[in-house]
Every structure is written in structure tokens, then in C-alpha cells.
Design a protein around this motif. Structure first.
Motif, short mmCIF file in Angstrom:
data_model
loop_
_atom_site.label_atom_id
_atom_site.label_comp_id
_atom_site.label_asym_id
_atom_site.label_seq_id
_atom_site.Cartn_x
_atom_site.Cartn_y
_atom_site.Cartn_z
N VAL A 1 1.02 -1.08 0.37
CA VAL A 1 -0.03 -0.25 0.44
C VAL A 1 0.87 1.07 -0.45
N GLN B 1 0.47 5.16 0.82
CA GLN B 1 0.13 6.28 1.43
C GLN B 1 0.25 7.86 0.77
N CYS C 1 -2.09 -0.69 -3.93
CA CYS C 1 -3.22 -0.47 -3.12
C CYS C 1 -2.77 1.31 -2.95
N PHE D 1 -4.38 4.96 -0.67
CA PHE D 1 -4.16 5.09 0.96
C PHE D 1 -4.52 6.60 1.02
N ALA E 1 -10.60 8.17 -6.82
CA ALA E 1 -11.83 6.61 -7.06
C ALA E 1 -11.65 6.18 -8.16
N SER F 1 -8.86 3.27 -8.65
CA SER F 1 -9.02 1.77 -7.85
C SER F 1 -9.12 0.87 -9.45
N GLY G 1 -10.59 -3.37 -6.34
CA GLY G 1 -10.07 -2.50 -5.35
C GLY G 1 -9.07 -1.78 -5.36
N MET H 1 -8.44 2.90 -1.07
CA MET H 1 -9.12 3.12 -0.05
C MET H 1 -9.00 4.73 0.68
N TYR H 2 -9.69 5.42 1.14
CA TYR H 2 -9.72 7.08 1.35
C TYR H 2 -9.32 6.89 2.57
N LYS H 3 -8.55 7.92 3.06
CA LYS H 3 -8.06 8.07 4.40
C LYS H 3 -8.57 9.55 4.68
N PHE I 1 -17.09 9.70 -0.55
CA PHE I 1 -16.32 8.13 -0.15
C PHE I 1 -17.41 7.08 0.43
#
Length: 168
Positions: free
Chosen positions: A76, A78, A98, A100, A125, A129, A133, A136-138, A160
Motif C-alpha cells: 500500500v 499512502q 493499493c 490509501f 477513486a 481503483s 479494489g 482506500m480513503y484516508k 467516499f
């Protein structure tokens, strides 16, 4: 630490490394590969061997090493400043790693335009994505420190939490 996290039942390990500047990697990519890649490979392998995922946080533009990060098994990314790299560049990694992310903390947070924040959320998004998948929203942990208004944060969360074009 990795063994302690695994022993405590953690699902993942996250590190805040901030490898990027506004327009490039903080050090020459060749130097990064010669000095850090092997060490990071060993660390990520140790994390995976214990059944956990590895999440790498980095601010700034790290395009020059994303392929390397995927190769060594980073699960992931971020990223707080996606616009430094652009969705056109990041989108090619969709499905390989992924993302994040919060809304870009440098360009989108204090603009006062809730509609543009919502559009940015949907674009991020949609572009980062895949059907399986990969995004992921943070929410940013210190919203006031980067001038995220309450309205802006609520717009992010609504964007989201609902399908594009629909509100509840």
C-alpha cells in the motif's frame, strides 16, 4: 519491532518515510536503489513472512521509485500529495498496488470549494481503483494543520461514502 507487531496480532506495518520533494525524489534514484532498496526489500519480506502487509507513507513526488516499491512487495502507498505526480502517472499503477490517500493536502484542502473537493474525490477513486479494489480513503489526521475546513472534511467523507452523483 516487526516481530512485536506480529506478536500483537497487527495486520500491517506502516512507515512514514517522505522520500519526495515537490518535483522529484529527495535523492538520486540510482543512489536510492544502491543504498535503500535491498534494506527495504529485507524489511518488507520480514513483514510478509509474518503474515502482515506493508504500508509506505511518502509525501512528495516519488514516481521514480514506484516500480521499485511494487517490485519489492510494498502493498500500500499512502500518498498525501497525489497532484505532485498526477493521476495520469499514478493511474498506471492501479491494480499493482493499493493507494490509501486523503484528498491532496497541498492543493485541495483550503480552496473553500466543496464541489471541487467532491469532484477530486470521485476522480481519485475512479482513477486509482480497480474492480478488485486498490483504493482506500484516508481522512487527514490533523485537518486544521493543513487548513481543511469542517465543510471540506464532510464533503470528502460524503464523497467516499456515497456513489458518484448520489447523496444521502
Amino acid at each position: 519491532q516487526i516481530a512485536l507487531y506480529a506478536g500483537a496480532g497487527a495486520d500491517a506495518v506502516i512507515a512514514w518515510e517522505d522520500w519526495g520533494l515537490q518535483d522529484r525524489l529527495m535523492i538520486d534514484p540510482v543512489l536510492w536503489r544502491s543504498m535503500y532498496k535491498r534494506r527495504m526489500t529485507d524489511m518488507v519480506s520480514s513483514i510478509h513472512d509474518r503474515g502482515m502487509k506493508y504500508i509506505l507513507h511518502s509525501c512528495g513526488n516519488i514516481l521514480d521509485i514506484i516500480d521499485d516499491l511494487i517490485e519489492i512487495g510494498v502493498d500500500v502507498l499512502q500518498l498525501d500529495q497525489q497532484r505532485l505526480m498526477g493521476f495520469d502517472a499514478l493511474e498506471r499503477y492501479s491494480g499493482s498496488i493499493c493507494f490509501f490517500n486523503p484528498v491532496d493536502i497541498q492543493y485541495m484542502t483550503d480552496n473553500g470549494d466543496v464541489r471541487s473537493i467532491e469532484e477530486y474525490c470521485h476522480e481519485m477513486a475512479d482513477r486509482l481503483s480497480t474492480a478488485k479494489g486498490g483504493f482506500m480513503y484516508k481522512a487527514y489526521a490533523q485537518p486544521k494543520s493543513v487548513n481543511i475546513s469542517s465543510e471540506g472534511l464532510l464533503a470528502e467523507c460524503r464523497s467516499f461514502a456515497t456513489e458518484k452523483g448520489k447523496t444521502e
